[in-house]
Design a protein around this motif. Structure first.
Motif, mmCIF file in Angstrom:
data_model
loop_
_atom_site.group_PDB
_atom_site.id
_atom_site.type_symbol
_atom_site.label_atom_id
_atom_site.label_comp_id
_atom_site.label_asym_id
_atom_site.label_seq_id
_atom_site.Cartn_x
_atom_site.Cartn_y
_atom_site.Cartn_z
ATOM 1 N N ARG A 152 0.679 -1.179 0.000
ATOM 2 C CA ARG A 152 -0.129 0.126 -0.036
ATOM 3 C C ARG A 152 0.654 1.207 -0.098
ATOM 4 O O ARG A 152 0.644 2.186 -0.724
ATOM 5 N N ALA A 153 1.815 1.324 0.801
ATOM 6 C CA ALA A 153 2.691 2.335 0.976
ATOM 7 C C ALA A 153 3.539 2.579 -0.434
ATOM 8 O O ALA A 153 3.725 3.681 -0.925
ATOM 9 N N ALA A 154 3.951 1.625 -0.911
ATOM 10 C CA ALA A 154 4.855 1.593 -2.084
ATOM 11 C C ALA A 154 4.005 2.012 -3.451
ATOM 12 O O ALA A 154 4.279 2.758 -4.202
ATOM 13 N N SER A 155 2.571 1.710 -3.137
ATOM 14 C CA SER A 155 1.663 2.299 -4.394
ATOM 15 C C SER A 155 1.388 3.585 -4.406
ATOM 16 O O SER A 155 1.598 4.265 -5.644
ATOM 17 N N LYS A 156 1.244 4.094 -3.170
ATOM 18 C CA LYS A 156 1.027 5.580 -2.833
ATOM 19 C C LYS A 156 2.230 6.314 -3.416
ATOM 20 O O LYS A 156 1.972 7.506 -3.734
ATOM 21 N N GLU A 157 3.388 5.805 -2.882
ATOM 22 C CA GLU A 157 4.565 6.634 -3.338
ATOM 23 C C GLU A 157 4.911 6.570 -4.925
ATOM 24 O O GLU A 157 5.002 7.483 -5.538
ATOM 25 N N ALA A 158 4.695 5.502 -5.393
ATOM 26 C CA ALA A 158 4.623 5.281 -6.949
ATOM 27 C C ALA A 158 3.659 6.223 -7.651
ATOM 28 O O ALA A 158 3.939 7.256 -8.555
ATOM 29 N N PHE A 159 2.358 6.494 -7.059
ATOM 30 C CA PHE A 159 1.285 7.463 -7.639
ATOM 31 C C PHE A 159 1.902 8.748 -7.434
ATOM 32 O O PHE A 159 1.858 9.679 -8.296
ATOM 33 N N ALA A 160 2.627 9.185 -6.046
ATOM 34 C CA ALA A 160 2.879 10.555 -5.844
ATOM 35 C C ALA A 160 4.088 10.905 -6.995
ATOM 36 O O ALA A 160 4.299 11.886 -7.450
ATOM 37 N N THR A 161 4.756 9.840 -7.058
ATOM 38 C CA THR A 161 6.030 10.133 -8.154
ATOM 39 C C THR A 161 5.712 10.417 -9.436
ATOM 40 O O THR A 161 5.949 11.201 -9.952
ATOM 41 N N ALA A 162 4.572 9.425 -9.924
ATOM 42 C CA ALA A 162 4.149 9.619 -11.193
ATOM 43 C C ALA A 162 3.323 11.191 -11.596
ATOM 44 O O ALA A 162 3.706 11.694 -12.519
ATOM 45 N N GLU A 163 2.610 11.486 -10.547
ATOM 46 C CA GLU A 163 1.895 13.015 -10.534
ATOM 47 C C GLU A 163 3.170 13.872 -10.698
ATOM 48 O O GLU A 163 3.101 14.845 -11.097
ATOM 49 N N LYS A 164 4.090 13.677 -9.757
ATOM 50 C CA LYS A 164 5.151 14.658 -9.428
ATOM 51 C C LYS A 164 5.872 14.715 -10.920
ATOM 52 O O LYS A 164 6.274 15.870 -11.372
ATOM 53 N N ASN A 165 6.157 13.722 -11.526
ATOM 54 C CA ASN A 165 6.894 13.489 -13.012
ATOM 55 C C ASN A 165 6.010 14.339 -14.055
ATOM 56 O O ASN A 165 6.453 15.052 -14.733
ATOM 57 N N ALA A 166 4.803 13.949 -13.783
ATOM 58 C CA ALA A 166 3.827 14.647 -14.861
ATOM 59 C C ALA A 166 3.699 16.293 -14.909
ATOM 60 O O ALA A 166 3.846 17.041 -15.603
ATOM 61 N N ASP A 167 3.846 16.823 -13.494
ATOM 62 C CA ASP A 167 3.727 18.272 -13.311
ATOM 63 C C ASP A 167 4.925 18.726 -13.720
ATOM 64 O O ASP A 167 5.016 19.963 -14.270
ATOM 65 N N GLN A 168 6.291 17.923 -13.403
ATOM 66 C CA GLN A 168 7.706 18.663 -13.822
ATOM 67 C C GLN A 168 7.679 18.735 -15.604
ATOM 68 O O GLN A 168 8.166 19.557 -15.877
ATOM 69 N N ALA A 169 6.933 17.493 -16.089
ATOM 70 C CA ALA A 169 6.917 17.695 -17.594
ATOM 71 C C ALA A 169 6.082 18.832 -18.124
ATOM 72 O O ALA A 169 6.689 19.557 -19.037
ATOM 73 N N ILE A 170 5.245 18.982 -17.441
ATOM 74 C CA ILE A 170 4.338 20.452 -17.997
ATOM 75 C C ILE A 170 5.226 21.725 -17.593
ATOM 76 O O ILE A 170 4.927 22.509 -18.675
ATOM 77 N N GLU A 171 5.786 21.785 -16.627
ATOM 78 C CA GLU A 171 6.512 22.876 -15.995
ATOM 79 C C GLU A 171 7.752 23.134 -17.172
ATOM 80 O O GLU A 171 8.034 24.060 -17.550
ATOM 81 N N ALA A 172 8.247 21.937 -17.420
ATOM 82 C CA ALA A 172 9.213 22.060 -18.512
ATOM 83 C C ALA A 172 8.894 22.412 -19.779
ATOM 84 O O ALA A 172 9.509 23.378 -20.318
ATOM 85 N N VAL A 173 7.804 21.935 -20.461
ATOM 86 C CA VAL A 173 7.307 22.547 -21.607
ATOM 87 C C VAL A 173 7.031 23.889 -21.468
ATOM 88 O O VAL A 173 7.284 24.722 -22.565
ATOM 89 N N GLN A 174 6.382 24.422 -20.262
ATOM 90 C CA GLN A 174 5.983 25.595 -20.177
ATOM 91 C C GLN A 174 7.131 26.561 -20.208
ATOM 92 O O GLN A 174 7.265 27.709 -20.667
ATOM 93 N N GLY A 175 8.175 26.002 -19.640
ATOM 94 C CA GLY A 175 9.423 26.918 -19.541
ATOM 95 C C GLY A 175 10.182 27.171 -20.772
ATOM 96 O O GLY A 175 10.680 28.014 -21.078
ATOM 97 N N GLN A 176 10.083 26.135 -21.653
ATOM 98 C CA GLN A 176 10.604 26.098 -22.963
ATOM 99 C C GLN A 176 10.120 27.258 -23.718
ATOM 100 O O GLN A 176 10.567 27.798 -24.571
ATOM 101 N N ILE A 177 8.601 27.235 -23.670
ATOM 102 C CA ILE A 177 7.836 27.806 -24.492
ATOM 103 C C ILE A 177 8.131 29.269 -24.070
ATOM 104 O O ILE A 177 8.121 30.404 -24.700
ATOM 105 N N ALA A 178 8.354 29.827 -22.742
ATOM 106 C CA ALA A 178 8.669 31.135 -22.285
ATOM 107 C C ALA A 178 10.038 31.584 -22.789
ATOM 108 O O ALA A 178 10.212 32.462 -22.973
ATOM 109 N N GLN A 179 10.939 30.322 -22.486
ATOM 110 C CA GLN A 179 12.259 30.774 -23.114
ATOM 111 C C GLN A 179 12.234 31.294 -24.730
ATOM 112 O O GLN A 179 12.960 32.200 -25.112
ATOM 113 N N VAL A 180 11.701 30.264 -25.512
ATOM 114 C CA VAL A 180 11.515 30.649 -26.958
ATOM 115 C C VAL A 180 10.854 32.109 -27.171
ATOM 116 O O VAL A 180 11.477 33.048 -28.055
ATOM 117 N N LYS A 181 9.963 32.461 -26.419
ATOM 118 C CA LYS A 181 9.081 33.728 -26.533
ATOM 119 C C LYS A 181 9.935 34.880 -25.944
ATOM 120 O O LYS A 181 10.210 35.802 -26.645
#
Length: 194
Positions: A152-181
């Motif tokens: 149970r603890a490992a699955s919750k940690e895996a879900f939290a990590t997956a969400e964190k990675n998704a958020d970081q990917a969105i932030e990276a794309v938005q950061g690249q867009i801002a840099q290009v602009k």
């Protein structure tokens, strides 16, 4: 407790596990369908935009007009479209993870309750002199329960990590867009003033 009663209890526990498996399978299929629909819509939008851009480029006669068509705003729009797509995918994954976590929690709780009920029934109906066996059986059961809790603890940690990675990917794309602009803004000002 006779063998038939023990088998019936174990069968009941297994059937609840199968129900949970079917529930997870349905959730996985629904999420796969949602992702397929998102991919289809995104692919369609990209093709339409690419076709429009190619038509515009093919109709121009001056190379400067090609540069104007492929300006920063066009690239920013494509980046914004990619970021919006990533957010939609992240939402589907996040919703799926929550549903999966809820099913895992409920299944673990059901298994723990079922096994505890089974252990209590066996202990109540155990023959005299089986105290040592019951004690070792309960110890093994306690270890199994800890395994469930670790899962149970490992699955919750895996879900939290997956969400964190998704958020970081969105932030990276938005950061690249801002840099290009940001990088393109001074260049376009220099062209206008020249």
């Amino acid at each position: 407790m006779n063998q038939d009663q023990i088998t019936a209890k174990l069968s009941q526990i297994n059937s609840k596990g199968l129900e949970a498996t079917f529930s997870l399978s349905e959730a996985a299929l629904e999420n796969a369908q949602k992702l397929a629909e998102l991919n289809y819509a995104a692919s369609k939008d990209i093709l339409v935009n690419a076709q429009d851009g190619i038509q515009q480029v093919l109709t121009v006669k001056d190379p400067k007009q090609v540069a104007e068509i492929l300006n920063t705003e066009t690239m920013q729009a494509a980046g914004n479209q990619a970021a919006a797509y990533q957010k939609k995918v992240s939402k589907v994954l996040r919703d799926g993870n929550k549903e999966f976590a809820n099913v895992v929690d409920a299944t673990i709780d059901q298994l723990q309750d079922g096994f505890q009920d089974w252990i209590n029934t066996v202990a109540t109906n155990a023959p005299a002199g089986s105290d040592v066996f019951l004690s070792s059986f309960k110890t093994a059961y306690g270890s199994a329960l800890q395994g469930f809790e670790q899962f149970r603890a490992a699955s919750k940690e895996a879900f939290a990590t997956a969400e964190k990675n998704a958020d970081q990917a969105i932030e990276a794309v938005q950061g690249q867009i801002a840099q290009v602009k940001k990088a393109a803004t001074p260049a376009s000002r220099g062209r206008k003033s020249a």
